[in-house]
Write an enzyme that holds these catalytic residues in place. Sequence first.
Site, PDB file in Angstrom:
ATOM      1  N   ASP A 127     -10.474  47.361  -7.011  1.00 18.34           N
ATOM      2  CA  ASP A 127     -10.158  45.775  -6.427  1.00 18.34           C
ATOM      3  C   ASP A 127      -8.751  45.365  -6.577  1.00 18.34           C
ATOM      4  O   ASP A 127      -8.832  44.194  -5.695  1.00 18.34           O
ATOM      5  CB  ASP A 127     -11.115  44.636  -7.102  1.00 18.34           C
ATOM      6  CG  ASP A 127     -12.792  45.014  -6.783  1.00 18.34           C
ATOM      7  OD1 ASP A 127     -12.959  45.810  -5.795  1.00 18.34           O
ATOM      8  OD2 ASP A 127     -13.510  44.319  -7.339  1.00 18.34           O
ATOM      9  N   GLY A 170     -14.986  44.238  -3.366  1.00 22.29           N
ATOM     10  CA  GLY A 170     -14.110  43.015  -3.554  1.00 22.29           C
ATOM     11  C   GLY A 170     -14.927  41.875  -4.258  1.00 22.29           C
ATOM     12  O   GLY A 170     -15.569  41.114  -3.363  1.00 22.29           O
ATOM     13  N   ARG A 171     -15.182  42.036  -5.225  1.00 22.61           N
ATOM     14  CA  ARG A 171     -15.956  41.107  -6.126  1.00 22.61           C
ATOM     15  C   ARG A 171     -15.490  39.600  -5.935  1.00 22.61           C
ATOM     16  O   ARG A 171     -15.901  38.558  -5.665  1.00 22.61           O
ATOM     17  CB  ARG A 171     -16.403  41.442  -7.433  1.00 22.61           C
ATOM     18  CG  ARG A 171     -17.216  40.519  -8.289  1.00 22.61           C
ATOM     19  CD  ARG A 171     -17.686  40.802  -9.616  1.00 22.61           C
ATOM     20  NE  ARG A 171     -18.323  41.983  -9.648  1.00 22.61           N
ATOM     21  CZ  ARG A 171     -19.948  41.970  -9.449  1.00 22.61           C
ATOM     22  NH1 ARG A 171     -20.352  40.753  -9.285  1.00 22.61           N
ATOM     23  NH2 ARG A 171     -20.654  42.825  -9.426  1.00 22.61           N
ATOM     24  N   HIS A 273     -20.144  52.460  -2.544  1.00 21.25           N
ATOM     25  CA  HIS A 273     -19.526  53.320  -3.266  1.00 21.25           C
ATOM     26  C   HIS A 273     -18.696  54.568  -2.683  1.00 21.25           C
ATOM     27  O   HIS A 273     -18.074  54.983  -3.506  1.00 21.25           O
ATOM     28  CB  HIS A 273     -20.433  53.956  -4.530  1.00 21.25           C
ATOM     29  CG  HIS A 273     -21.073  52.773  -5.300  1.00 21.25           C
ATOM     30  ND1 HIS A 273     -22.101  52.054  -4.843  1.00 21.25           N
ATOM     31  CD2 HIS A 273     -20.714  52.355  -6.536  1.00 21.25           C
ATOM     32  CE1 HIS A 273     -22.344  50.969  -5.762  1.00 21.25           C
ATOM     33  NE2 HIS A 273     -21.587  51.325  -6.759  1.00 21.25           N
TER      34      HIS A 273
HETATM   35  O1  F6P Z   1     -14.978  48.196  -9.764  1.00 17.40           O
HETATM   36  C1  F6P Z   1     -15.042  47.119  -9.120  1.00 17.40           C
HETATM   37  C2  F6P Z   1     -16.271  47.103  -8.128  1.00 17.40           C
HETATM   38  O2  F6P Z   1     -16.180  48.291  -7.459  1.00 17.40           O
HETATM   39  C3  F6P Z   1     -16.674  45.689  -7.287  1.00 17.40           C
HETATM   40  O3  F6P Z   1     -15.838  45.538  -6.303  1.00 17.40           O
HETATM   41  C4  F6P Z   1     -17.984  45.857  -7.265  1.00 17.40           C
HETATM   42  O4  F6P Z   1     -18.582  44.617  -7.125  1.00 17.40           O
HETATM   43  C5  F6P Z   1     -18.502  46.515  -8.538  1.00 17.40           C
HETATM   44  O5  F6P Z   1     -17.486  47.332  -8.903  1.00 17.40           O
HETATM   45  C6  F6P Z   1     -19.739  47.552  -8.238  1.00 17.40           C
HETATM   46  O6  F6P Z   1     -20.132  47.874  -9.328  1.00 17.40           O
HETATM   47  P1  F6P Z   1     -21.338  48.805  -9.440  1.00 17.40           P
HETATM   48  O7  F6P Z   1     -20.938  50.046  -9.076  1.00 17.40           O
HETATM   49  O8  F6P Z   1     -21.537  48.886 -11.127  1.00 17.40           O
HETATM   50  O9  F6P Z   1     -22.424  48.155  -8.629  1.00 17.40           O
END
Ligand code: F6P
Length: 344
Positions: A127, A170-171, A273
Amino acid sequence: MTTVGVLTGGGDCPGLNAVIRAVVRTGAKHGFDTIGIRDGWLGLVAGNVEPLTDYSVTGILPKGGTILGTSRTNPFKNEADVQRLSDNIRKFGIDAIVAIGGEDTLGVANKLSKMGIPVVGVPKTIDNDVAATDYTFGFDTAVSIVTEAIDRLHTTAESHHRIMVVEVMGRHAGWIATVAGIAGGADEILIPEIPFDLDEVTRHLKARYERGKQFSIVVVAEGAQPKGMKEAIAQSARTDEFGHVTLGGVGNYLRDELEKRLDTEVRVTVLGHVQRGGSPTAHDRVLATRFGVAAADLIKEKEFGKMVALQGNDIVAVPLEEAVANLKTVDMDLYGIASIFYGG
Ligand code: F6P
């Protein structure tokens, strides 16, 4: 002999293994032993560690993910876990910890540092939202993946005269959307920093059609939300140990809203992912290696409570406190460059 414990916490990210390798190899030059802590802070709470030798890090430089595993464990949710963690640091004779992570993992590192535990941080996240460093490793790889996806979506969007919505990670910050959007020539980029106005987005897309362009690419960060909506759109209300919900769904929301407003087919691609998996780019391998070397050097100098950071072309050390004080959101000058192309 100094024993260094190294861990990777939070979401994985390309380049983690390059940092681990650099910490182990540089540490060996400084006369350190390195212990790998499994699954982030969970490994220290549960006492799950393993020795890391030169041999264990052979061949991992180009590998995605993390050989140590990761988790979103927050030991500070529970006092007993903090005690277990401190006991295990003593039990395994750990003299210093290298914590490789984003805002949450580094936040825990900062708290432990304040308790007198010798910690050094390394900023990681696709991010790119960790403060006090110009870039985190993993970001460049994610941007390359998203840019390639946008390029591919362009040709099919053009052939079918469709609007393609691409939902990216992008949280809290829309760095991936902004940089990959500029690189891929997106026609609209929606980020968490600026709540979007559906009427304005519609206007931009209509303007393109009026200019004879029968397709558009809209890049939306998962944390983006329309004006007036109180919270970002989530897949479920379930939260992790740091209180974050699993985001996702803003792409579908946009499709529904845009189809209502425009007489055109809208399709959604959620990259998810895919953006975090696989081999790091050369840029991320080098940055991660430089961070790992610098982290081992900080331990040699007994400079604890610091995070290695990239400022300009230099690797520097910044107080962990400064790094976790706030998030680094998108540079609005850069976003301004993206918006020049809307409606065109
Ligand atoms: O590492 C940051 C991130 O990729 C964010 O953009 C996303 O919201 C989050 O991780 C997703 O995480 P997880 O794989 O635990 O759902």
